[in-house]
Design an enzyme around this catalytic site. Structure first.
Site, PDB file in Angstrom:
ATOM      1  N   ASN A  12       0.433  -0.883   0.049  1.00  0.00           N
ATOM      2  CA  ASN A  12       0.561   0.466  -0.134  1.00  0.00           C
ATOM      3  C   ASN A  12       1.393   1.350  -0.271  1.00  0.00           C
ATOM      4  OD1 ASN A  12       1.009   0.343   2.979  1.00  0.00           O
ATOM      5  ND2 ASN A  12      -0.110  -0.801   3.291  1.00  0.00           N
ATOM      6  N   VAL A  65      -0.685 -10.240   0.592  1.00  0.00           N
ATOM      7  CA  VAL A  65       0.750 -10.898   0.422  1.00  0.00           C
ATOM      8  C   VAL A  65       2.207 -10.136   0.943  1.00  0.00           C
ATOM      9  CG1 VAL A  65       1.272  -9.757  -1.334  1.00  0.00           C
ATOM     10  CG2 VAL A  65       2.521 -11.685  -0.957  1.00  0.00           C
ATOM     11  N   ASP A  66       1.468  -9.061   1.417  1.00  0.00           N
ATOM     12  CA  ASP A  66       1.945  -7.859   2.234  1.00  0.00           C
ATOM     13  C   ASP A  66       2.650  -8.209   3.354  1.00  0.00           C
ATOM     14  OD1 ASP A  66       1.853  -4.128   2.423  1.00  0.00           O
ATOM     15  OD2 ASP A  66       3.461  -5.033   2.311  1.00  0.00           O
ATOM     16  N   SER A  78      -3.050  -6.223  -7.311  1.00  0.00           N
ATOM     17  CA  SER A  78      -4.719  -5.625  -6.986  1.00  0.00           C
ATOM     18  C   SER A  78      -5.974  -6.786  -6.531  1.00  0.00           C
ATOM     19  CB  SER A  78      -4.889  -4.655  -7.986  1.00  0.00           C
ATOM     20  OG  SER A  78      -4.396  -3.675  -7.418  1.00  0.00           O
ATOM     21  N   GLY A 121      -6.700  -9.204  -4.318  1.00  0.00           N
ATOM     22  CA  GLY A 121      -6.915  -9.610  -3.468  1.00  0.00           C
ATOM     23  C   GLY A 121      -8.296  -8.547  -2.169  1.00  0.00           C
TER      24      GLY A 121
HETATM   25  N1  APR Z   1       2.722 -15.699  -1.922  1.00  0.00           N
HETATM   26  C1  APR Z   1       1.719 -15.467  -3.141  1.00  0.00           C
HETATM   27  N2  APR Z   1       0.661 -14.649  -3.518  1.00  0.00           N
HETATM   28  C2  APR Z   1       0.312 -14.172  -2.338  1.00  0.00           C
HETATM   29  C3  APR Z   1       0.603 -14.648  -0.869  1.00  0.00           C
HETATM   30  C4  APR Z   1       1.572 -15.384  -0.914  1.00  0.00           C
HETATM   31  N3  APR Z   1       2.425 -15.481   0.495  1.00  0.00           N
HETATM   32  N4  APR Z   1      -0.557 -14.661   0.007  1.00  0.00           N
HETATM   33  C5  APR Z   1      -1.533 -14.131  -1.142  1.00  0.00           C
HETATM   34  N5  APR Z   1      -1.587 -13.468  -2.081  1.00  0.00           N
HETATM   35  C6  APR Z   1      -2.436 -13.343  -3.785  1.00  0.00           C
HETATM   36  C7  APR Z   1      -4.068 -13.452  -3.284  1.00  0.00           C
HETATM   37  O1  APR Z   1      -4.012 -14.350  -2.993  1.00  0.00           O
HETATM   38  C8  APR Z   1      -4.174 -12.477  -3.985  1.00  0.00           C
HETATM   39  O2  APR Z   1      -4.069 -13.400  -5.512  1.00  0.00           O
HETATM   40  O3  APR Z   1      -1.760 -12.221  -3.322  1.00  0.00           O
HETATM   41  C9  APR Z   1      -2.807 -11.768  -4.398  1.00  0.00           C
HETATM   42  C10 APR Z   1      -3.184 -10.579  -4.091  1.00  0.00           C
HETATM   43  O4  APR Z   1      -3.440  -9.941  -2.995  1.00  0.00           O
HETATM   44  P1  APR Z   1      -3.106  -8.949  -1.405  1.00  0.00           P
HETATM   45  O5  APR Z   1      -2.236  -9.634  -0.910  1.00  0.00           O
HETATM   46  O6  APR Z   1      -4.827  -9.261  -0.816  1.00  0.00           O
HETATM   47  O7  APR Z   1      -2.788  -7.935  -2.680  1.00  0.00           O
HETATM   48  P2  APR Z   1      -3.869  -6.682  -2.570  1.00  0.00           P
HETATM   49  O8  APR Z   1      -5.313  -6.719  -3.211  1.00  0.00           O
HETATM   50  O9  APR Z   1      -3.159  -6.045  -3.970  1.00  0.00           O
HETATM   51  O10 APR Z   1      -4.082  -5.641  -2.007  1.00  0.00           O
HETATM   52  C11 APR Z   1      -3.331  -4.689  -1.062  1.00  0.00           C
HETATM   53  O11 APR Z   1      -3.466  -5.581   0.667  1.00  0.00           O
HETATM   54  O12 APR Z   1      -2.110  -6.231   1.981  1.00  0.00           O
HETATM   55  C12 APR Z   1      -2.874  -5.002   2.141  1.00  0.00           C
HETATM   56  O13 APR Z   1      -0.904  -3.696   2.738  1.00  0.00           O
HETATM   57  C13 APR Z   1      -1.649  -4.014   1.596  1.00  0.00           C
HETATM   58  O14 APR Z   1      -3.211  -2.310   1.788  1.00  0.00           O
HETATM   59  C14 APR Z   1      -2.211  -2.877   0.424  1.00  0.00           C
HETATM   60  C15 APR Z   1      -3.541  -3.996   0.108  1.00  0.00           C
END
Ligand code: APR
Length: 174
Positions: free
Chosen positions: A29, A38-39, A122, A124
């Site tokens: 973010n 994943v963050d 993006s 998730g």
């Molecule tokens: N390895 C690979 N992919 C992963 C993992 C992992 N360990 N954990 C989650 N994912 C996948 C999710 O299933 C999804 O397909 O990463 C993709 C992105 O999802 P999110 O992590 O929710 O990221 P995003 O949708 O970009 O939202 C970002 O979420 O965690 C917060 O700080 C982050 O504010 C930011 C927002």
């Protein structure tokens, strides 16, 4: 797709924090100070050194990316890309997501990195429609690799069957 290009792009299932590549891309973010998804996984696996370095970067605008060390991760670097939140598709979301891939790959080239792994940015918490996001990801990576032969391998790491199947389908049609 040209064979050479096809050999340089891969889709796998699993946890991106386990990959021993030059850089893994984080779906961050704008604060760059960690979060869930994943963050959260990347910051947990990297350890406290990662957020310490991120603190010095003073955030990152949506559609852009910044690079840090990898700390306790098997990957040498983390490229923190900030994807758009989906608001229905009329707020430049597609271009901003494309920017995440372009800017991450540019950082990889600038840092002489050869292998880079992307999560489905993006799709998730930020709720970007999965297939639309996958098409943007694959298109941007293909376009970039056609112009830059210094990147040897791009891996799309999918976390879940649905995402895996979608990326496989989009790649097969590309
Ligand atoms: N390895 C690979 N992919 C992963 C993992 C992992 N360990 N954990 C989650 N994912 C996948 C999710 O299933 C999804 O397909 O990463 C993709 C992105 O999802 P999110 O992590 O929710 O990221 P995003 O949708 O970009 O939202 C970002 O979420 O965690 C917060 O700080 C982050 O504010 C930011 C927002």
């Amino acid at each position: 797709m040209q064979q050479d290009l096809a050999n340089r792009i891969e889709v796998t299932k699993g946890d991106i924090t386990r990959l021993k590549v030059d850089a893994i891309v984080n779906a961050a973010n704008t604060s760059l100070l960690g979060g869930g998804g994943v963050d959260g996984a990347i910051h947990r696996a990297a350890g406290p050194g990662l957020v310490e370095e991120c603190r010095k970067l003073q955030g990152c605008p949506t559609g852009h990316a910044k690079i840090t060390g990898g700390y306790n991760l098997p990957a040498k670097h983390v490229i923190h890309a900030v994807g758009p939140v989906w608001h229905g598709g009329h707020h430049n979301e597609g271009a901003l997501l494309a920017g995440c891939y372009k800017n991450s790959l540019k950082l990889a080239v600038e840092n002489h990195l050869k292998t880079i792994a992307f999560p489905a940015i993006s799709t998730g918490v930020y709720a970007f429609p999965l297939e639309r996001a996958a098409r943007i990801a694959v298109r941007e990576v293909q376009d970039f690799l056609r112009q830059n032969d210094s990147i040897e391998k791009v891996i799309f790491v999918t976390f879940g069957e649905d995402t895996y199947r979608t990326y496989q389908k989009v790649l097969a049609e590309a």
